[in-house]
Design an enzyme around this catalytic site. Structure first.
Site, PDB file in Angstrom:
ATOM      1  N   CYS A  24      -5.071  -3.480   2.509  1.00  0.00           N
ATOM      2  CA  CYS A  24      -4.776  -3.517   3.945  1.00  0.00           C
ATOM      3  C   CYS A  24      -5.980  -3.774   4.847  1.00  0.00           C
ATOM      4  CB  CYS A  24      -4.037  -2.239   4.335  1.00  0.00           C
ATOM      5  SG  CYS A  24      -3.043  -2.492   5.830  1.00  0.00           S
TER       6      CYS A  24
ATOM      7  N   VAL B 178       0.012  -2.373  10.739  1.00  0.00           N
ATOM      8  CA  VAL B 178       0.664  -1.943  11.980  1.00  0.00           C
ATOM      9  C   VAL B 178       0.186  -2.731  13.202  1.00  0.00           C
ATOM     10  CG1 VAL B 178       1.215   0.398  11.189  1.00  0.00           C
ATOM     11  CG2 VAL B 178      -0.988  -0.036  12.290  1.00  0.00           C
TER      12      VAL B 178
ATOM     13  N   GLU C 218       0.869  -1.187   0.000  1.00  0.00           N
ATOM     14  CA  GLU C 218       0.000   0.000   0.000  1.00  0.00           C
ATOM     15  C   GLU C 218       0.913   1.247   0.000  1.00  0.00           C
ATOM     16  OE1 GLU C 218      -2.089   0.069   3.724  1.00  0.00           O
ATOM     17  OE2 GLU C 218      -3.463   1.670   3.123  1.00  0.00           O
TER      18      GLU C 218
ATOM     19  N   LYS D 214      -9.506   2.296  -1.774  1.00  0.00           N
ATOM     20  CA  LYS D 214      -9.666   1.572  -0.505  1.00  0.00           C
ATOM     21  C   LYS D 214     -11.008   1.888   0.171  1.00  0.00           C
ATOM     22  CE  LYS D 214      -7.081   0.751   3.813  1.00  0.00           C
ATOM     23  NZ  LYS D 214      -5.822   1.094   4.526  1.00  0.00           N
TER      24      LYS D 214
HETATM   25  C1  ACM Z   1      -3.947  -0.162   7.164  1.00  0.00           C
HETATM   26  O1  ACM Z   1      -5.052  -0.286   6.636  1.00  0.00           O
HETATM   27  N1  ACM Z   1      -2.967   0.485   6.561  1.00  0.00           N
HETATM   28  C2  ACM Z   1      -3.694  -0.753   8.479  1.00  0.00           C
END
Ligand code: ACM
Length: 269
Positions: free
Chosen positions: A142, A169, A38, A109
């Site tokens: 992510c 993370v 990402e 996203k």
């Molecule tokens: C994320 O969606 N970058 C944890």
């Protein structure tokens, strides 16, 4: 088919250097489909919407998509990668699928994580798939991993491989959920995470690495450590993802009882 990921440590704001480093790490390793993390060309931790806007780029006419297109043509392969997309209405945390023939998919996203909500618009493209050399590939980014609807939607649209650029993370969670997403949908998944720490705007974020490729049986076919920078690829038979029959009596999709699922609520009573 050979599918792979690049795990590396982008430097915040150094688009040119990050593109150079990504290419260097891909080196002589070859795959039909590469997945990169990402926001791989900008870094992750924006401190303001203006900063995101300054580093974001139009798709496909920005330096990141142009570089990916050039690599795809040079190596006759496909790339999925995350980038900050500058659109007329604002900035999205997006992922592209590109091949020698050009841009195949742009995904914005859907589930924004933490302070991303301050810097990006929520995605409006929905979950999409495209054919790559006869194999159907779907995109999610992510935090989408924690929403099973994302992978299920892609699988119902025919995805055999789910490409998952990430900047994770929260330790250990996506490595588990993505095995489940692979298993419960009988698809291959490729999670390309980044490594390293970003310390910006008074906050430090440590990215957890452990990128992985998972089979439709939930087996980890390849995985990396928490710090390593590397490009890893494995050979798969994408036809394995077409078999959704769990027993002679059970089919992953046709056994669904959609009339009994109440998927529109927000769970807050
Ligand atoms: C994320 O969606 N970058 C944890």
């Amino acid at each position: 088919m050979r599918i792979g990921y690049l795990q590396f440590r982008p430097e915040f704001g150094e688009v040119e250097g990050n593109l150079r480093r990504a290419r260097e790490l891909l080196g002589d390793e070859r795959a039909d489909l590469w997945v990169l993390p990402e926001l791989f060309s900008t870094g992750y931790q924006f401190t303001s919407p203006q900063e995101a806007r300054e580093l974001a780029e139009p798709v496909p006419d920005g330096p990141t998509t142009r570089a990916l297109l050039a690599w795809a043509r040079e190596w006759s392969c496909y790339f999925v990668a995350g980038l900050a997309e500058l659109a007329p209405q604002g900035v999205y945390n997006s992922a592209v699928l590109v091949g020698p023939q050009g841009l195949l998919l742009l995904y914005r996203k859907t589930h924004l994580f933490y302070r991303e909500k301050e810097h990006f618009l929520p995605g409006d493209t929905g979950f999409q798939v495209a054919e790559v050399g006869g194999v159907v590939v779907g995109l999610m980014v992510c935090f989408d991993h924690l929403f099973p609807e994302a992978a299920r939607t892609l699988a119902l649209k025919g995805a055999q491989v789910i490409a998952h650029p990430a900047n994770l993370v929260l330790p250990g969670i996506a490595q588990l959920t993505m095995r489940v997403r692979a298993l419960e949908n009988r698809v291959f998944t490729v999670t390309a995470n980044r490594v390293g720490e970003e310390r910006r705007g008074g906050e430090a974020l440590r990215f957890t690495g452990q990128s992985q490729i998972v089979s439709p049986r939930g087996e980890v076919l390849a995985g990396s450590g928490e710090e390593t920078e590397e490009a890893v690829a494995v050979e798969i038979d994408p036809r394995e993802a077409l078999d959704k029959e769990i027993t002679p009596f059970n089919h992953l999709f046709s056994d669904r009882r959609v009339g009994l699922y109440e998927l529109c609520g927000d769970g807050r009573g």
